[in-house]
Design a protein around this motif. Structure first.
Motif, PDB file in Angstrom:
ATOM      1  N   GLY A 107       0.812  -1.204   0.000  1.00  0.00           N
ATOM      2  CA  GLY A 107       0.000   0.000   0.000  1.00  0.00           C
ATOM      3  C   GLY A 107       0.849   1.260   0.000  1.00  0.00           C
ATOM      4  N   ALA A 108       0.236   2.372  -0.435  1.00  0.00           N
ATOM      5  CA  ALA A 108       0.965   3.639  -0.503  1.00  0.00           C
ATOM      6  C   ALA A 108       1.417   4.090   0.888  1.00  0.00           C
ATOM      7  N   ASP A 109       0.688   3.701   1.925  1.00  0.00           N
ATOM      8  CA  ASP A 109       1.044   4.111   3.283  1.00  0.00           C
ATOM      9  C   ASP A 109       2.071   3.196   3.935  1.00  0.00           C
ATOM     10  N   ASP A 110       2.281   2.038   3.356  1.00  0.00           N
ATOM     11  CA  ASP A 110       3.319   1.141   3.886  1.00  0.00           C
ATOM     12  C   ASP A 110       4.688   1.699   3.512  1.00  0.00           C
ATOM     13  N   PHE A 114       3.578   0.983  18.100  1.00  0.00           N
ATOM     14  CA  PHE A 114       3.439   1.811  19.297  1.00  0.00           C
ATOM     15  C   PHE A 114       2.502   2.991  19.051  1.00  0.00           C
ATOM     16  N   ASP A 115       2.387   3.394  17.767  1.00  0.00           N
ATOM     17  CA  ASP A 115       1.470   4.483  17.409  1.00  0.00           C
ATOM     18  C   ASP A 115       0.033   3.981  17.263  1.00  0.00           C
ATOM     19  N   GLY A 116      -0.139   2.680  17.256  1.00  0.00           N
ATOM     20  CA  GLY A 116      -1.469   2.133  17.018  1.00  0.00           C
ATOM     21  C   GLY A 116      -1.946   2.353  15.587  1.00  0.00           C
ATOM     22  N   ALA A 117      -1.007   2.509  14.666  1.00  0.00           N
ATOM     23  CA  ALA A 117      -1.360   2.753  13.262  1.00  0.00           C
ATOM     24  C   ALA A 117      -1.626   1.420  12.550  1.00  0.00           C
ATOM     25  N   GLU A 118      -2.113   1.511  11.325  1.00  0.00           N
ATOM     26  CA  GLU A 118      -2.485   0.279  10.616  1.00  0.00           C
ATOM     27  C   GLU A 118      -1.654   0.041   9.362  1.00  0.00           C
ATOM     28  N   THR A 119      -0.494   0.665   9.297  1.00  0.00           N
ATOM     29  CA  THR A 119       0.373   0.438   8.143  1.00  0.00           C
ATOM     30  C   THR A 119       1.403  -0.633   8.510  1.00  0.00           C
ATOM     31  N   ALA A 120       2.329  -0.853   7.598  1.00  0.00           N
ATOM     32  CA  ALA A 120       3.341  -1.880   7.824  1.00  0.00           C
ATOM     33  C   ALA A 120       4.643  -1.460   7.154  1.00  0.00           C
ATOM     34  N   ALA A 121       5.710  -2.181   7.472  1.00  0.00           N
ATOM     35  CA  ALA A 121       6.990  -1.989   6.790  1.00  0.00           C
ATOM     36  C   ALA A 121       7.302  -3.255   5.999  1.00  0.00           C
ATOM     37  N   VAL A 170       1.084 -13.801  -2.290  1.00  0.00           N
ATOM     38  CA  VAL A 170       1.766 -14.133  -1.032  1.00  0.00           C
ATOM     39  C   VAL A 170       2.129 -12.853  -0.263  1.00  0.00           C
ATOM     40  N   THR A 171       2.527 -11.815  -0.974  1.00  0.00           N
ATOM     41  CA  THR A 171       2.853 -10.553  -0.297  1.00  0.00           C
ATOM     42  C   THR A 171       1.589  -9.928   0.292  1.00  0.00           C
ATOM     43  N   ARG A 172       0.476 -10.049  -0.446  1.00  0.00           N
ATOM     44  CA  ARG A 172      -0.791  -9.514   0.084  1.00  0.00           C
ATOM     45  C   ARG A 172      -1.208 -10.250   1.361  1.00  0.00           C
ATOM     46  N   GLU A 173      -0.995 -11.539   1.364  1.00  0.00           N
ATOM     47  CA  GLU A 173      -1.343 -12.302   2.568  1.00  0.00           C
ATOM     48  C   GLU A 173      -0.499 -11.833   3.757  1.00  0.00           C
ATOM     49  N   ALA A 174       0.790 -11.647   3.497  1.00  0.00           N
ATOM     50  CA  ALA A 174       1.694 -11.224   4.577  1.00  0.00           C
ATOM     51  C   ALA A 174       1.316  -9.836   5.087  1.00  0.00           C
ATOM     52  N   LEU A 175       0.964  -8.949   4.167  1.00  0.00           N
ATOM     53  CA  LEU A 175       0.593  -7.594   4.582  1.00  0.00           C
ATOM     54  C   LEU A 175      -0.746  -7.586   5.317  1.00  0.00           C
ATOM     55  N   GLU A 176      -1.627  -8.478   4.913  1.00  0.00           N
ATOM     56  CA  GLU A 176      -2.899  -8.597   5.635  1.00  0.00           C
ATOM     57  C   GLU A 176      -2.622  -8.970   7.103  1.00  0.00           C
ATOM     58  N   ARG A 177      -1.683  -9.885   7.279  1.00  0.00           N
ATOM     59  CA  ARG A 177      -1.298 -10.293   8.633  1.00  0.00           C
ATOM     60  C   ARG A 177      -0.751  -9.085   9.400  1.00  0.00           C
ATOM     61  N   ALA A 178       0.133  -8.337   8.748  1.00  0.00           N
ATOM     62  CA  ALA A 178       0.735  -7.168   9.415  1.00  0.00           C
ATOM     63  C   ALA A 178      -0.322  -6.118   9.743  1.00  0.00           C
TER      64      ALA A 178
END
Lengths: 385, 346
Positions: free
Chosen positions: A101-104, A168-175, A251-259
């Motif tokens: 995602g653009a926010d990741d 720690f920010d409680g945000a919903e993005t990922a790295a 597979v990347t979408r699945e991993a990001l869904e988890r994150a």
């Protein structure tokens, strides 16, 4: 002693990379294998707008390969100092990049030029560092992508730290962090997995196992498939066919869904192949069996995807010519931008070393200017900005 | 009757290769460890063909982990091996820094001399080859500042051939800095010099590379050649420059430096590394302490700036070149030029 050595060599050349069946949605001849679990992540590919999604993946892979070829050509012509080809890794890079995602936030190595292109990096920003004009190209916060990393594996810790901040920010993005098979030997990469698991940080480790760390085969780094390491750290992992763009996407979408859903880190090993040299300074004929390259050409990621598109009746002349024209245009623009890129101003040496004034360095800058003012200004490189 | 060894012309890299080969032939416990050093022969081909000739158990391609290479080399040393570790580029050595500074350097001291650490750490260093970042660093001051390490840097093929063998023979750990932009420079090598022959050992002693009366110009590694060129240019203007090639950065052969400075009364030090806390500062201070009443002018440093190593388009603005070294020679002679007076705080 000799016998022991040859046993040792044999062992490390045979292992890792050939064990376990990677997740594959497209066979090398372009046939789609239904997959109950991962097809769920390809709704946009299989739905009504599927043709558009597929065309976009195809275009990005073709354009990325063209950028890569142009990079190598520009280096050969002296316009770039060095270039790290990624030819052969287009499915791994484009497929995964389309999932992010653009926010990741992405923390790449130096070879993720295809990812940076998908991310929207300008063409000159893709080559700036390889021309020697700067140490980085794009603005990290404009693209949500860190500058490319040359120190092997260092970026994986940065990704985990970013993900800890997200948590720690409680945000919903990922790295998301990219690295190669060689990097998996580095302490930093292993420490990053410890931290990611410890905090359950929302991070995706994306390892492109391209089989070669310069001259060293992947078997020297790992005696089991690389993906198997992550569970030992408490991180779920997947081994995916890195030359299958749909599998990499899913597979990347699945991993990001988890994150994104608070379920912690994931680890992906994308099994692919470095078809080119390590960099333009490298000569793989010194260490690599040419037959191996021929074998991998049979598994070319773009040819595979073309076969799939052809089977769906989507690879018509219109798509082919549109994508070819786009690749031509991008290559021409990249070439023009590179050739006409102004050299940096000499005084820029002293810029950005510190955020604030620094009495000792400021004095050195004054001396630098006096010195160059005192000698013929004709010998100065023309300043670009 | 002593047979005269013919001089062989070879590149710096080839001389290192020949020296490594000789060290491995002399002692079966000498092993090479590093990334891409086997089949590829190293990215600079310094270890070319050694794996083919000595086997994969003596020329060991390692996983891509510098801390791992250095740490396991210490274990090998406990077993009586003499590992020669290759760090592929200067900028990649920092993951191994902990093992070098906390372990390699201190083990002999903390084991009361019971554990010898005869490890040679080969590091291609310095800039000037148009590389991307992390490929052009000059890390010598970190190691010179670390007690327990010997630090040496050859400037020419002859010294490269002899000094690598001496480094391997040393029971102390040696950081061996190879000026990568000189790898392709050619020079005559007398293969009887060094451990094989009666010739003097190079490693611990500075070398007067070019004699002179007016100014002592001290350099090491990559800048020795530049300083020799500067000395020739200065002589055209009637200035006689004595160029000293340090060879050993720790310990520094101050006897040779003192003799020279007592003669010339003027000292210029040149290095690629940044100025602050660099070797130039140490040498200037030590010579001021030792030769204060002989000095006609404050020592002058010609160095890289206090900046991260720059992108290659500008690297030659950062690296001291012939003109900047001559500028320093002018200043130490009290000749006015663009930088005169800036050291005094204008």
């Amino acid at each position: 002693m000799r016998t022991e050595v040859s046993t040792y060599q044999m062992r490390y050349q045979m292992t890792a990379g050939d064990h376990g069946s990677p997740i594959q949605l497209l066979s090398p001849d372009g046939e789609r294998h239904p997959n109950e679990h991962f097809d769920h992540y390809l709704d946009d590919v299989d739905g009504e707008s599927g043709a558009q999604t597929l065309a976009s993946l195809y275009e990005d892979m073709v354009v990325a390969r063209r950028i890569d070829a142009e990079g190598t050509a520009l280096q050969r012509q002296g316009q770039l100092g060095l270039w790290p080809p990624f030819v052969g890794q287009e499915a791994a890079q484009i497929g995964s990049a389309h999932a992010i995602g653009a926010d990741d936030f992405i923390f790449p190595s130096y070879r993720e030029i295809g990812v940076a292109y998908v991310r929207g990096a300008s063409l000159p920003d893709l080559v700036r560092q390889w021309r020697g004009n700067a140490h980085s190209g794009w603005d990290p916060f404009a693209l949500n992508m860190a500058p490319s990393q040359v120190v092997i594996g260092a970026q994986t810790l940065h990704a985990v730290g970013y993900a800890m901040g997200v948590l720690f920010d409680g945000a919903e993005t990922a790295a998301v962090t990219y690295f190669g098979d060689g990097a998996t030997s580095q302490g930093d990469v292993n420490e990053s997995m410890v931290f990611a698991a410890s905090y359950q940080a929302p991070v995706v480790f994306f390892c492109q196992n391209n089989h070669w760390a310069i001259s060293e085969p992947v078997g020297l780094q790992a005696h089991v498939p690389i993906a198997r390491r992550a569970p030992g750290f408490g991180i779920p992992s997947a081994r995916v066919d890195g030359n299958d763009v749909l599998a990499c996407l899913a597979v990347t979408r699945e991993a990001l869904e988890r994150a994104h859903s608070g379920n912690g880190p994931s680890y992906i090993e994308a099994v692919t192949y470095r078809m080119g040299p390590h960099t333009t300074a490298d000569d793989p004929t010194r260490y690599r069996d040419p037959n191996e390259l021929e074998d991998w050409k049979e598994r070319d990621p773009i040819a595979r995807f073309e076969a799939y598109l052809g089977g769906l009746g989507l690879l018509d002349d219109e798509l082919r010519s549109r994508v070819a024209a786009k690749a031509d245009a991008v290559a021409a623009e990249l070439r023009e931008a590179t050739i006409h890129m102004p050299d940096p101003a000499p005084g820029s040496l002293f810029e950005h070393v510190y955020a604030g004034p620094h009495s000792v360095l400021d004095r050195q800058r004054d001396q630098f200017e006096r010195y160059h003012g005192g000698i013929s200004s004709a010998t100065l490189v023309e300043g670009g900005h | 009757m002593i047979e005269q060894n013919p001089l062989v012309q070879m590149t710096f890299a080839k001389a290192l290769n020949a020296g490594l080969r000789r060290a491995m032939e002399r002692d079966p416990r000498v092993v090479l460890m590093g990334e891409d050093i086997g089949k590829l022969g190293g990215v600079f081909r310094v270890t070319d063909a050694l794996q083919k000739d000595f086997g994969a158990h003596r020329v060991i391609d390692t996983p891509l982990a510098e801390s791992g290479i250095m740490g396991t080399a210490i274990g090998m040393a406990y077993r009586g091996y003499r590992p020669i570790v290759e760090i592929q580029f200067d900028g990649f050595l920092y993951p191994a820094f902990d093992q070098i500074v906390s372990q390699v350097a201190k083990l002999h001291f903390r084991s009361l001399g019971r554990v010898k650490v005869p490890i040679t750490v080969r590091i291609p260093f310095g800039g000037g080859i148009g590389s991307p970042e992390h490929h052009s660093e000059s890390p010598e001051a970190y190691f010179v500042h670390t007690a327990g390490l010997r630090v040496i840097s050859p400037s020419n093929p002859q010294d490269a051939y002899a000094m690598i063998q001496e480094a391997v023979a040393s029971d102390d750990p040696v950081v061996f800095l190879e000026p990568k932009r000189r790898y392709h420079d050619k020079g005559d090598v007398d293969t009887s010099v060094g451990l094989d022959g009666p010739g003097g050992l190079a490693m611990g002693s500075a070398r007067v590379a070019s004699e002179g009366r007016d100014v002592t110009l001290v350099a090491y590694g990559p800048l020795v050649k530049t300083c020799l060129d500067a000395a020739i240019a200065a002589s055209d203007e009637g200035v006689s420059v004595e160029v000293i090639d340090l060879r050993s950065l720790s310990p520094i052969d101050y006897a040779t430096l003192e003799t020279s400075v007592r003669k010339t009364g003027r000292l210029v030090i040149a290095h690629e590394a940044s100025r602050t806390g660099g070797l130039g500062a140490e040498i200037a201070a030590s010579i001021a302490e030792r030769c204060f009443y002989y000095l006609e002018h404050a020592p002058v440093r010609v160095t890289g700036f206090d900046i991260p190593y720059p992108y290659s388009k500008l690297e030659f603005y950062h690296l001291p070149d012939l003109d900047r070294i001559l500028d320093g020679v002018d200043r130490v002679l009290g000749r006015p030029n663009s930088l005169s007076g800036t050291e005094e705080g204008e």
